[in-house]
Design an enzyme around this catalytic site. Structure first.
Site, PDB file in Angstrom:
ATOM      1  N   HIS A  53       0.795  -1.237   0.000  1.00  0.00           N
ATOM      2  CA  HIS A  53       0.000   0.000   0.000  1.00  0.00           C
ATOM      3  C   HIS A  53       0.822   1.278   0.000  1.00  0.00           C
ATOM      4  CE1 HIS A  53       0.774  -0.455   4.364  1.00  0.00           C
ATOM      5  NE2 HIS A  53       0.679   0.857   4.398  1.00  0.00           N
TER       6      HIS A  53
HETATM    7  C1  UD1 Z   1      -2.058   5.421   5.912  1.00  0.00           C
HETATM    8  C2  UD1 Z   1      -0.752   5.926   6.506  1.00  0.00           C
HETATM    9  C3  UD1 Z   1       0.330   4.852   6.343  1.00  0.00           C
HETATM   10  C4  UD1 Z   1      -0.116   3.526   6.906  1.00  0.00           C
HETATM   11  C5  UD1 Z   1      -1.464   3.127   6.314  1.00  0.00           C
HETATM   12  C6  UD1 Z   1      -1.939   1.909   7.025  1.00  0.00           C
HETATM   13  C7  UD1 Z   1      -0.350   8.344   6.374  1.00  0.00           C
HETATM   14  C8  UD1 Z   1       0.379   9.400   5.675  1.00  0.00           C
HETATM   15  N1  UD1 Z   1      -0.298   7.120   5.831  1.00  0.00           N
HETATM   16  O1  UD1 Z   1      -1.858   5.251   4.519  1.00  0.00           O
HETATM   17  O2  UD1 Z   1       1.492   5.258   7.036  1.00  0.00           O
HETATM   18  O3  UD1 Z   1       0.839   2.554   6.612  1.00  0.00           O
HETATM   19  O4  UD1 Z   1      -2.417   4.196   6.516  1.00  0.00           O
HETATM   20  O5  UD1 Z   1      -2.911   1.218   6.363  1.00  0.00           O
HETATM   21  O6  UD1 Z   1      -0.950   8.581   7.375  1.00  0.00           O
HETATM   22  N2  UD1 Z   1      -9.329   4.689   1.989  1.00  0.00           N
HETATM   23  C9  UD1 Z   1     -10.554   4.070   1.948  1.00  0.00           C
HETATM   24  N3  UD1 Z   1     -11.098   3.678   3.134  1.00  0.00           N
HETATM   25  C10 UD1 Z   1     -10.505   3.891   4.336  1.00  0.00           C
HETATM   26  C11 UD1 Z   1      -9.262   4.535   4.351  1.00  0.00           C
HETATM   27  C12 UD1 Z   1      -8.683   4.924   3.166  1.00  0.00           C
HETATM   28  O7  UD1 Z   1     -11.129   3.861   0.891  1.00  0.00           O
HETATM   29  O8  UD1 Z   1     -11.058   3.517   5.378  1.00  0.00           O
HETATM   30  C13 UD1 Z   1      -8.704   5.064   0.697  1.00  0.00           C
HETATM   31  C14 UD1 Z   1      -9.039   6.498   0.282  1.00  0.00           C
HETATM   32  O9  UD1 Z   1      -9.177   6.512  -1.102  1.00  0.00           O
HETATM   33  C15 UD1 Z   1      -7.779   7.238   0.667  1.00  0.00           C
HETATM   34  C16 UD1 Z   1      -6.692   6.199   0.486  1.00  0.00           C
HETATM   35  O10 UD1 Z   1      -7.295   4.966   0.822  1.00  0.00           O
HETATM   36  O11 UD1 Z   1      -7.576   8.385  -0.116  1.00  0.00           O
HETATM   37  C17 UD1 Z   1      -5.488   6.447   1.335  1.00  0.00           C
HETATM   38  O12 UD1 Z   1      -5.809   6.591   2.711  1.00  0.00           O
HETATM   39  P1  UD1 Z   1      -4.839   7.427   3.699  1.00  0.00           P
HETATM   40  O13 UD1 Z   1      -5.290   7.273   5.088  1.00  0.00           O
HETATM   41  O14 UD1 Z   1      -4.669   8.819   3.179  1.00  0.00           O
HETATM   42  O15 UD1 Z   1      -3.452   6.743   3.492  1.00  0.00           O
HETATM   43  P2  UD1 Z   1      -3.055   5.222   3.520  1.00  0.00           P
HETATM   44  O16 UD1 Z   1      -2.490   4.854   2.206  1.00  0.00           O
HETATM   45  O17 UD1 Z   1      -4.182   4.410   4.060  1.00  0.00           O
HETATM   46  N1  UDP Z   2      -3.152  -6.122   8.953  1.00  0.00           N
HETATM   47  C1  UDP Z   2      -4.462  -6.579   9.150  1.00  0.00           C
HETATM   48  N2  UDP Z   2      -5.212  -6.891   8.067  1.00  0.00           N
HETATM   49  C2  UDP Z   2      -4.759  -6.785   6.793  1.00  0.00           C
HETATM   50  C3  UDP Z   2      -3.422  -6.308   6.596  1.00  0.00           C
HETATM   51  C4  UDP Z   2      -2.667  -5.971   7.703  1.00  0.00           C
HETATM   52  O1  UDP Z   2      -4.911  -6.710  10.287  1.00  0.00           O
HETATM   53  O2  UDP Z   2      -5.492  -7.094   5.855  1.00  0.00           O
HETATM   54  C5  UDP Z   2      -2.367  -5.758  10.134  1.00  0.00           C
HETATM   55  C6  UDP Z   2      -0.984  -6.351  10.261  1.00  0.00           C
HETATM   56  O3  UDP Z   2      -1.028  -7.611  10.876  1.00  0.00           O
HETATM   57  C7  UDP Z   2      -0.298  -5.321  11.148  1.00  0.00           C
HETATM   58  C8  UDP Z   2      -0.921  -4.013  10.711  1.00  0.00           C
HETATM   59  O4  UDP Z   2      -2.121  -4.365  10.034  1.00  0.00           O
HETATM   60  O5  UDP Z   2      -0.630  -5.569  12.509  1.00  0.00           O
HETATM   61  C9  UDP Z   2      -0.009  -3.224   9.803  1.00  0.00           C
HETATM   62  O6  UDP Z   2      -0.696  -2.139   9.312  1.00  0.00           O
HETATM   63  P1  UDP Z   2      -0.435  -1.499   7.887  1.00  0.00           P
HETATM   64  O7  UDP Z   2       0.352  -2.427   7.047  1.00  0.00           O
HETATM   65  O8  UDP Z   2      -1.745  -1.017   7.393  1.00  0.00           O
HETATM   66  O9  UDP Z   2       0.407  -0.198   8.259  1.00  0.00           O
HETATM   67  P2  UDP Z   2       1.969   0.043   8.534  1.00  0.00           P
HETATM   68  O10 UDP Z   2       2.409  -0.911   9.569  1.00  0.00           O
HETATM   69  O11 UDP Z   2       2.661  -0.108   7.230  1.00  0.00           O
HETATM   70  O12 UDP Z   2       2.014   1.448   8.971  1.00  0.00           O
END
Ligand code: UD1
Ligand code: UDP
Length: 372
Positions: free
Chosen positions: A215
């Site tokens: 992601h």
């Molecule tokens: C965010 C964090 C990242 C983390 C990740 C965990 C920041 C800058 N990034 O990235 O560090 O690893 O979360 O998963 O804070 N969206 C949905 N539904 C949701 C949430 C998001 O559809 O519930 C979609 C939206 O289109 C949104 C995109 O995902 O624009 C990105 O979401 P965002 O929270 O901005 O960043 P992540 O890529 O999720």
């Molecule tokens: N995780 C989860 N479901 C998923 C993918 C990841 O519960 O489908 C959990 C994973 O085990 C870990 C956490 O999400 O505990 C990591 O989060 P993510 O990868 O979204 O963010 P990051 O750690 O990169 O910030």
């Protein structure tokens, strides 16, 4: 009256980090009054509420509902919401987790509130401080640096964090090496995960599939990059099934770029924590660009191929099962070949990743609250 601790969560990886601390603080309910605030950065059931149900988290006391937006706009909305909360209730400490926009926004808002009111509270505690990828194009790196510089209590998961903070001029007395709350959650739920056997739903046996998460914007937002990674994955899927719970960001990009799953790939919605853990522990190997997954695979002893150019969690490479291979096809294929041939390091568990980090943090926070 008990000290008011505002715990701020917003995105998926925050929930596994906050859960053990909330639990550890329960023991001190005569000294501490925890308030759980959810910014709403993540809001889909599978990215948010699923974890409250799965990890026995209480309903948030405050929900800001900020949703998705550009970095500046999302950060600003969270800051405004937090400022209102701080205006309306006297808070002694705010506790932020990890490196997402909600983390930075809350720390910055608390620091600005202190300037506005000319007061010294709330103090800011950062759980998972000091991690550095040294890549300032990574949004999380900016969040880490700014949050750390604003925090008074910095809780570190691995030794590199101590070195990084010292180099940036953070005084020793603010730094606490306590271990990893994410691993507290893993240890707490591993038995439940063992009883799930999710792989069976897909007709798979343990160790006959690879698990994938992807992601990071640097991997998924650029057409050329995601296409090359997808190409590599399609080739690997000819030899081993790839189970892929797809993050919503990635789902949108795959659709936008017209990338379809090839045979051997099993695409799923994002999974709840225990379901994901069940797949992770039984995987032959994991391919990921997640921060938390690099740590969990190290503790589970499962080979981890990190599809990034760097990691802010070097201990997982130094002593764990992680290898950082980048996001180019030849390197990804070579690493997968090694994993398929069981040509992989065994790894060991990093110091203090023992399931008791949150208890250590709670003790330090409570001792601070009692002496304030
Ligand atoms: C965010 C964090 C990242 C983390 C990740 C965990 C920041 C800058 N990034 O990235 O560090 O690893 O979360 O998963 O804070 N969206 C949905 N539904 C949701 C949430 C998001 O559809 O519930 C979609 C939206 O289109 C949104 C995109 O995902 O624009 C990105 O979401 P965002 O929270 O901005 O960043 P992540 O890529 O999720
Ligand atoms: N995780 C989860 N479901 C998923 C993918 C990841 O519960 O489908 C959990 C994973 O085990 C870990 C956490 O999400 O505990 C990591 O989060 P993510 O990868 O979204 O963010 P990051 O750690 O990169 O910030």
């Amino acid at each position: 009256m008990g000290a008011k601790f505002l715990l701020v969560v917003g995105a998926r990886p925050n929930f596994m980090k906050a859960a053990p601390l909330l639990k550890a603080l329960q023991k001190y309910n005569h000294i501490v009054e925890p308030i759980l605030l959810h910014t709403g950065q993540h809001y889909d059931y599978t990215m948010s509420k699923a974890f409250f149900d799965d990890l026995d988290l209480p309903e948030p006391d405050i929900y800001l509902g900020v949703g998705s937006d550009t970095h500046a706009r999302q950060t600003a909305k969270i800051m405004m919401g937090i400022e209102d909360v701080l205006m309306h209730q006297k808070t002694d400490l705010v506790i932020v987790f990890g490196d997402v926009n909600s983390t930075l926004a809350c720390a910055l808002s608390a620091a600005k509130y202190r300037c506005l009111r000319k007061v010294y509270h709330p103090l800011i505690a950062h759980i998972e401080a000091g991690l550095r990828s040294f890549d300032r194009t990574m949004p999380e790196e900016i969040n880490r640096i700014v949050t750390d510089v604003l925090s008074e209590l910095l809780f570190v998961t691995e030794r590199s964090g101590i070195e990084n903070l010292k180099r940036e001029g953070i005084p020793d007395e603010k730094i606490f090496f306590v271990g990893n709350v994410m691993i507290d959650t893993l240890k707490r739920y591993i038995e439940r995960a063992k009883s799930i056997d999710l792989h069976k739903e897909f007709g798979l046996e343990p160790k006959t599939y690879a698990l994938l998460t992807l992601h990071r914007p640097s991997n998924v937002d650029v057409r050329e990059r995601l296409t090359e990674i997808w190409d590599a994955l399609s080739q690997i899927a000819r030899e081993i099934k790839i189970v892929f719970p797809v993050h919503p960001r990635t789902r949108s990009r795959l659709n936008e770029f017209g990338l379809k799953p090839s045979e051997g790939m099993i695409l799923l919605e994002p999974l709840s924590y225990t379901k994901f853990l069940a797949l992770e522990m039984n995987a032959r190997f994991v391919m990921t660009d997640s921060g938390g997954v690099q740590e969990e695979t190290t503790v589970l002893g499962v080979p981890c191929i990190t599809l990034r150019e760097n990691t802010e969690r070097p201990i997982t490479v130094e002593v764990g099962t992680n290898v950082v291979v980048g996001n180019r096809k030849p390197q990804i294929l070579a690493a997968a070949r090694n994993a398929l041939n069981d040509n992989w390091k065994k790894g060991s568990i990093p110091p203090l990743w023992d399931g008791h980090a949150a208890e250590r943090i709670a003790e330090i926070l409570v001792s601070w609250a009692s002496n304030r």
